[in-house]
Design a protein around this motif. Structure first.
Motif, PDB file in Angstrom:
ATOM      1  N   THR A  77       0.830  -1.205   0.000  1.00 22.27           N
ATOM      2  CA  THR A  77       0.000   0.000   0.000  1.00 22.27           C
ATOM      3  C   THR A  77       0.865   1.254   0.000  1.00 22.27           C
ATOM      4  O   THR A  77       0.585   2.228  -0.709  1.00 22.27           O
ATOM      5  N   ALA A  78       1.920   1.231   0.825  1.00 26.50           N
ATOM      6  CA  ALA A  78       2.815   2.381   0.903  1.00 26.50           C
ATOM      7  C   ALA A  78       3.476   2.653  -0.436  1.00 26.50           C
ATOM      8  O   ALA A  78       3.577   3.800  -0.883  1.00 26.50           O
ATOM      9  N   LEU A  94      -6.903   2.659   9.775  1.00 29.45           N
ATOM     10  CA  LEU A  94      -5.728   3.048  10.553  1.00 29.45           C
ATOM     11  C   LEU A  94      -5.841   2.432  11.936  1.00 29.45           C
ATOM     12  O   LEU A  94      -6.766   2.730  12.689  1.00 29.45           O
ATOM     13  N   ARG A  95      -4.909   1.547  12.295  1.00 28.62           N
ATOM     14  CA  ARG A  95      -4.924   0.877  13.599  1.00 28.62           C
ATOM     15  C   ARG A  95      -3.990   1.628  14.545  1.00 28.62           C
ATOM     16  O   ARG A  95      -2.796   1.762  14.288  1.00 28.62           O
ATOM     17  N   ASP A 140      -0.538   0.471  13.011  1.00 36.76           N
ATOM     18  CA  ASP A 140       0.123   1.466  12.175  1.00 36.76           C
ATOM     19  C   ASP A 140       0.939   2.438  13.025  1.00 36.76           C
ATOM     20  O   ASP A 140       2.018   2.876  12.614  1.00 36.76           O
ATOM     21  N   VAL A 141       0.413   2.773  14.191  1.00 38.69           N
ATOM     22  CA  VAL A 141       1.066   3.764  15.043  1.00 38.69           C
ATOM     23  C   VAL A 141       0.661   3.511  16.492  1.00 38.69           C
ATOM     24  O   VAL A 141      -0.450   3.043  16.767  1.00 38.69           O
ATOM     25  N   ALA A 142       1.577   3.810  17.401  1.00 37.95           N
ATOM     26  CA  ALA A 142       1.287   3.729  18.832  1.00 37.95           C
ATOM     27  C   ALA A 142       1.583   5.081  19.460  1.00 37.95           C
ATOM     28  O   ALA A 142       2.636   5.678  19.202  1.00 37.95           O
ATOM     29  N   SER A 270      -0.441   6.379   3.095  1.00 38.07           N
ATOM     30  CA  SER A 270      -1.057   7.700   3.076  1.00 38.07           C
ATOM     31  C   SER A 270      -1.884   7.942   4.340  1.00 38.07           C
ATOM     32  O   SER A 270      -1.927   9.048   4.875  1.00 38.07           O
ATOM     33  N   LYS A 271      -2.557   6.895   4.850  1.00 38.93           N
ATOM     34  CA  LYS A 271      -3.379   7.056   6.044  1.00 38.93           C
ATOM     35  C   LYS A 271      -2.512   7.392   7.262  1.00 38.93           C
ATOM     36  O   LYS A 271      -2.889   8.224   8.099  1.00 38.93           O
ATOM     37  N   LEU A 272      -1.345   6.756   7.371  1.00 41.16           N
ATOM     38  CA  LEU A 272      -0.451   7.040   8.499  1.00 41.16           C
ATOM     39  C   LEU A 272       0.156   8.425   8.377  1.00 41.16           C
ATOM     40  O   LEU A 272       0.223   9.175   9.363  1.00 41.16           O
TER      41      LEU A 272
END
Length: 295
Positions: A77-78, A94-95, A140-142, A270-272
């Motif tokens: 995806t990236a 987005l998790r 995706d991010v913490a 793109s979402k991150l």
């Protein structure tokens, strides 16, 4: 049969918890979703999912395969986003992993405003105070509050967070207000069990109170149980309504930081990228909840 389609179907089944929900998410039939996963299992030579009449469960092989599959799909995806310039058209799920107290008090409006700006992005927010493994658990991010240890992850500092020492007016009237840090040893200090920066001011003796939740410790302090040392976003409401009084402001512990941690600097989806750009300017420096806190 397309291996990526099989892999994407498998990951979606795990995320949604059933073939039926995965099929709805992917706009295919449940029979086709089952066929894709079965074909993947046949190609790998292992069973990834244990199927029952009500739900599916990951097998040991599935547990090992899932994070790798998520990583491959995220990388793809990236790459697609980088090549096709889709930064302004962020989409997908987005998790996010975030601390419980911070998310409950400060992230409701953030997520609402973010999705209003990016309506094609779905958010899966998981609240947990432990340090999750972003890659292995598929985040995706913490978001983390504290001081960071060395890590292979990328860390973006979002805002500084003041640590506040406070107690109820009733407690201070009964036991006196400490004027210097060393005087805390003469008081009952309510301890947060996950802390890495606050020194152990009291021993675990009779009558000690230790908890892994800052909101509980703050409510205990409001009830007169002792002195609490907590981030500003947890205690600011109690201070503003005079249920707690900030003390020792001249010798408070060093400020912490709110950080966004993620795995890739260049090949970001793109979402991150949209979320990191959005949250970087959202809270301010100092954050809005600290403004006028010590008037």
């Amino acid at each position: 049969m397309d291996k990526l389609t099989q892999m994407r179907t498998f990951v979606t089944v795990v995320q949604t918890g059933s073939f039926t929900q995965a099929a709805l998410s992917l706009s295919i039939s449940s029979q086709l979703a089952s066929k894709y996963v079965s074909a993947l299992e046949t190609a790998l030579g292992v069973r990834l999912l244990a199927r029952t009449t009500r739900r599916v469960h990951l097998t040991e092989a599935g547990e090992r395969y899932l994070p790798k599959a998520r990583h491959i799909l995220d990388e793809l995806t990236a790459l697609e986003d980088e090549l096709s310039g889709l930064q302004t058209h962020a989409r997908g799920t987005l998790r996010i992993s975030a601390p419980v107290s911070f998310a409950v008090s400060q992230m409701g409006k953030l997520i609402t405003d973010f999705q209003a700006q990016h309506p094609a992005i779905s958010v899966d927010l998981q609240l947990n105070d432990r340090k999750v493994n972003i890659v292995e658990e598929g985040f995706d991010v913490a978001l983390r509050v504290g001081t960071l240890e060395d890590s292979s992850l990328i860390a973006r500092k979002i805002t500084p967070i003041t640590m506040v020492i406070c107690a109820s007016p009733d407690y201070l009237s009964r036991y006196g207000e400490p004027m210097e840090w060393d005087e805390l040893k003469q008081h009952r200090v309510l301890r947060y069990s996950y802390t890495t920066t606050e020194p152990r001011l009291i021993a675990d003796n009779d009558g000690a109170l230790v908890c892994n939740n800052g909101d509980f410790l703050t409510q205990s302090a409001v009830a007169g149980a002792g002195i609490v040392i907590q981030p500003s976003f947890i205690v600011e409401g109690a201070i503003r309504c005079n249920a707690l009084k900030a003390i020792l402001t001249h010798c408070a512990p060093p400020p912490l930081g709110l950080y966004a941690l993620y795995a890739h600097r260049t090949l970001m989806t793109s979402k991150l990228r949209a979320f990191i750009d959005f949250i970087s300017d959202y809270y301010g420096d100092p954050p809005y909840w600290e403004q006028g806190l010590y008037k």
